[in-house]
Design a protein around this motif. Structure first.
Motif, short mmCIF file in Angstrom:
data_model
loop_
_atom_site.label_atom_id
_atom_site.label_comp_id
_atom_site.label_asym_id
_atom_site.label_seq_id
_atom_site.Cartn_x
_atom_site.Cartn_y
_atom_site.Cartn_z
N THR A 191 0.84 -1.19 0.00
CA THR A 191 0.00 0.00 0.00
C THR A 191 0.89 1.25 0.00
OG1 THR A 191 -0.13 -0.11 2.40
CG2 THR A 191 -1.93 -1.11 1.16
N PRO A 192 0.36 2.38 -0.50
CA PRO A 192 1.17 3.60 -0.61
C PRO A 192 1.79 4.07 0.70
CG PRO A 192 -0.83 3.83 -1.88
CD PRO A 192 -0.97 2.56 -1.12
N LYS A 193 1.03 4.05 1.78
CA LYS A 193 1.56 4.53 3.06
C LYS A 193 2.73 3.68 3.53
CE LYS A 193 0.38 5.96 7.76
NZ LYS A 193 1.70 5.53 8.25
N VAL A 194 2.56 2.35 3.47
CA VAL A 194 3.63 1.46 3.93
C VAL A 194 4.88 1.63 3.06
CG1 VAL A 194 4.31 -0.95 4.21
CG2 VAL A 194 2.03 -0.22 4.92
N LEU A 195 4.68 1.69 1.75
CA LEU A 195 5.82 1.83 0.84
C LEU A 195 6.51 3.17 1.03
CD1 LEU A 195 7.62 0.86 -1.42
CD2 LEU A 195 5.85 1.54 -3.06
N CYS A 196 5.73 4.23 1.12
CA CYS A 196 6.32 5.56 1.29
C CYS A 196 7.07 5.67 2.62
CB CYS A 196 5.24 6.64 1.21
SG CYS A 196 5.91 8.32 1.20
N ASP A 197 6.47 5.15 3.69
CA ASP A 197 7.14 5.17 4.99
C ASP A 197 8.46 4.41 4.95
OD1 ASP A 197 5.08 6.66 6.04
OD2 ASP A 197 4.16 5.02 7.17
N ALA A 198 8.45 3.26 4.26
CA ALA A 198 9.66 2.44 4.16
C ALA A 198 10.75 3.17 3.38
CB ALA A 198 9.34 1.11 3.50
N LEU A 199 10.36 3.83 2.30
CA LEU A 199 11.33 4.56 1.49
C LEU A 199 11.88 5.77 2.24
CD1 LEU A 199 9.53 4.45 -1.98
CD2 LEU A 199 11.63 3.25 -1.35
N GLN A 200 11.00 6.47 2.95
CA GLN A 200 11.45 7.63 3.72
C GLN A 200 12.44 7.22 4.81
OE1 GLN A 200 7.79 9.44 5.03
NE2 GLN A 200 7.61 10.71 3.19
N TYR A 201 12.16 6.11 5.45
CA TYR A 201 13.08 5.63 6.50
C TYR A 201 14.42 5.22 5.89
CZ TYR A 201 14.98 2.95 10.38
OH TYR A 201 15.80 2.49 11.37
N TYR A 202 14.35 4.52 4.77
CA TYR A 202 15.59 4.09 4.10
C TYR A 202 16.41 5.30 3.69
CZ TYR A 202 18.76 1.81 0.81
OH TYR A 202 19.89 1.37 0.15
#
Length: 321
Positions: free
Chosen positions: A206-217
């Protein structure tokens, strides 16, 4: 590193190979492709890692068929390790998805199989399969015992945008209607790296999970993630691609994995419009690769539209990077 996007129906099935090492990510809806690909694997090789990103049928059905195929051939010893966020028990009442239980039963019969059912423990570390380095970016918590929806279809379907003019879609894109939950939110997101090349494989995230993961990375590494290739999540669904996600990466090459889906109208034409609208610069061409010709053809995008928007759409099942 060679990446194959198998023609596995409306689902995902990805086979990565390099120097006699094999990583398989999902099995798709159609079971023929993954069984045939397994039969082509040299006898001196094994599946070093099998990943089931989440329990939806269009990702897990082919894995069940593959394990049964290996079992019938007496070759389950050729499977070394699996990542599958699902309980290692057969009597879990709170699970209503039959494929998850069926695969669990099959895996429990394989002696010596290394089964990781909590991939969140791998966050921040690197798993090496030969020269291939794998980084798990999500999920960030143990999802093995979380509730899975009885009907994955409750996530909702998009309307048909195949016949809408591309310019109209570009001018009117927004991120108001997004995929928010269910099994998709539990997808294992993998960043694969080999010899300096990076590929992002987000399952149906989902967009939120993917975006959060990318932002953290990106925060951890101090720079936007530069990718040589990215599989777009959820078979090219516009509800899974957002400006925030595009802003977190530097990538010009994208994959859409699905046979034309008349139920959800995947791939969504608006997804192509979003890639055009949200990209950093119109000067750099975008390349989108489909694993089925019919999925490209149904979009009806003309050569003139491609040229005006500096985008290339092609059909390709194999990538050597």
């Amino acid at each position: 590193m060679f990446i194959e996007i198998l023609q596995a129906g409306t689902g995902d099935s990805i086979w990565i190979s390099h120097n006699k090492k094999n990583i398989v990510i999902d099995g798709g809806k159609s079971t023929t492709a993954i069984r045939n690909r397994y039969d082509q694997m040299p006898q001196d090789e094994i599946i070093d890692l099998l990943v089931v990103t989440h329990i939806d049928s269009d990702h897990i059905a082919g894995i069940i068929a593959l394990i049964k195929h290996m079992k019938k051939a007496g070759e389950t010893h050729r499977l070394k390790q699996i990542w599958f966020n699902f309980p290692k028990k057969e009597d879990i009442d709170e699970y209503s998805v039959p494929e998850g239980n069926e695969l669990t039963s099959l895996l429990l019969e394989i002696d010596g199989l290394c089964w990781n059912n909590n991939t969140s423990e791998l966050l921040g570390s690197t798993t090496e399969v030969g020269d291939i380095k794998l980084h798990v970016l999500a999920p960030d918590h143990d999802v093995a015992y979380e509730y899975k929806p009885k009907e994955p279809d409750e996530l909702g379907a998009c309307s048909d945008d195949w016949h809408i003019d591309l310019r109209t879609l570009i001018d009117n894109v927004d991120d108001d209607d997004l995929d928010e939950g269910g099994a998709n939110s539990q997808s294992i997101i993998i960043l694969a790296e080999c010899e300096g090349k990076k590929i992002l494989l987000p399952g149906d995230s989902t967009p939120k999970v993917l975006c959060d993961a990318l932002q953290y990375y990106n925060k951890t590494n101090g720079t936007p993630l530069e990718l040589d290739l990215m599989k777009l999540p959820h078979h090219g669904s516009t509800r899974n691609v957002t400006k925030n996600i595009i802003d977190e990466i530097k990538c010009s090459n994208f994959i859409i994995s699905t046979k034309k889906n008349k139920k959800y109208y995947f791939p969504n034409k608006e997804t192509i419009a979003k890639l055009i609208r949200y990209r950093e610069s119109a000067d750099k061409a975008i390349n989108v690769y489909f694993n089925y010709q019919e999925s490209l053809d149904i979009l009806g995008i003309t050569a003139d539209e491609l040229k005006k928007n500096n985008i290339n759409l092609n059909v390709c099942n194999g990538f050597r990077i």
